[in-house]
Motif scaffolding. Structure first.
Motif: not given
Ligand SMILES: *[C@@H]1O[C@H](CO)[C@@H](O)[C@H](O)[C@H]1NC(C)=O
Ligand SMILES: *[C@@H]1O[C@H](CO)[C@@H](O)[C@H](O)[C@H]1NC(C)=O
Ligand SMILES: *[C@@H]1O[C@H](CO)[C@@H](O)[C@H](O)[C@H]1NC(C)=O
Ligand SMILES: *[C@@H]1O[C@H](CO)[C@@H](O)[C@H](O)[C@H]1NC(C)=O
Length: 225
Positions: A124-128
């Motif tokens: 989740e920390f890297t949005n997958g």
């Molecule tokens: C993940 O997504 C969120 C919003 O959907 C964004 O604010 C955040 O910067 C993103 N993080 C990464 C590591 O890409």
């Protein structure tokens, strides 16, 4: 996992649904039923690399695991984390040592080993974009599943209601985005204290659901000669 699942596998007929010709069927009264079932199960499990929609059996290569909770034990690292959208792989490579129905006692006993089970979850920390992975090697599995019978149109349908399962890896390798080294240096304690209960629960739910999906379509009379 999620494996065994398999059963259909055992079952050639599956109520008239078409299964690959190499699926085997056994007769409940044959003297070598144990051997027959073991062979059929082994054979069937290895074929679970695609779905069998006719009998509600998904592809287990890999299996979707919607949620897995790790933690919160105590030492050495207090991890307390929920993983979502994970994939669990390796069920289809199970080496089956035991696959026995006790029709009197209404139980199914399964034992075997998985050379490797891999769990991958989006981080989740890297949005997958990165994966959290856990690799279990040489996993010993044993399970006792109890079922109940109901009659429908003169046929016996079974439904699994409870179970006891043990899972014991020879090695676990964790790749998280945190504490990797500490965790891997203490993998056994970490697995046993922080993860085992939930992992057993995931495997249990997967297997019970697979069995019950299958046996809601296929009666005992259809599953066996
Ligand atoms: C993940 O997504 C969120 C919003 O959907 C964004 O604010 C955040 O910067 C993103 N993080 C990464 C590591 O890409
Ligand atoms: C598993 O999840 C993927 C998406 O990650 C989806 O495409 C697939 O249909 C799911 N399989 C099952 C059996 O639900
Ligand atoms: C798993 O078992 C195989 C065969 O018995 C063995 O060669 C291998 O070293 C084992 N792996 C681990 C990580 O224990
Ligand atoms: C497996 O699930 C069944 C029903 O969902 C439950 O009765 C049983 O206690 C569970 N077994 C384990 C080992 O968690």
């Amino acid at each position: 996992m999620r494996a065994t699942v398999v059963v259909c596998l055992l079952v050639a007929s599956c109520a008239g649904v078409t299964l690959p010709p190499n699926f085997q069927k056994c007769n409940r009264n044959q003297p070598d039923l144990k051997e027959c079932l073991l062979k059929a199960a082994q054979n069937g499990i290895s074929q679970l690399t695609r779905a069998y929609d006719e009998v509600n059996i998904p592809n287990v290569h890999p299996l979707n695991v919607s949620e897995l909770f790790i933690g919160a034990g105590v030492d050495p690292v207090a991890v307390d984390k929920e993983f979502k959208g994970c994939k669990l792989d390796g069920f289809h490579n199970m080496n089956v040592d035991k696959f026995e129905f006790d029709f009197e006692g209404k139980t199914l006993t399964i034992a075997g080993t998985f050379p490797e089970q891999t769990l991958e979850c989006p981080d989740e920390f890297t949005n997958g974009t990165e994966l959290v992975t856990i690799v279990l090697k040489n996993v010993t599995f044993s399970g006792l599943f109890n079922y109940e019978e109901t009659m429908k149109d003169g046929k016996t349908f079974i439904n699994f209601v409870s179970s006891k399962i043990n899972i014991d890896p020879e090695l676990a390798v964790f790749h998280f985005d945190f504490f990797d080294e500490v965790i891997n240096d203490n993998w056994k304690e970490f697995f046993n204290e922080e993860m085992k209960d939930d992992y057993v629960d995931v495997v249990n739910r997967t297997l019970v659901q697979l069995f019950n999906n299958f046996f809601s379509k296929v009666s005992l009379e259809e599953a066996f000669d």
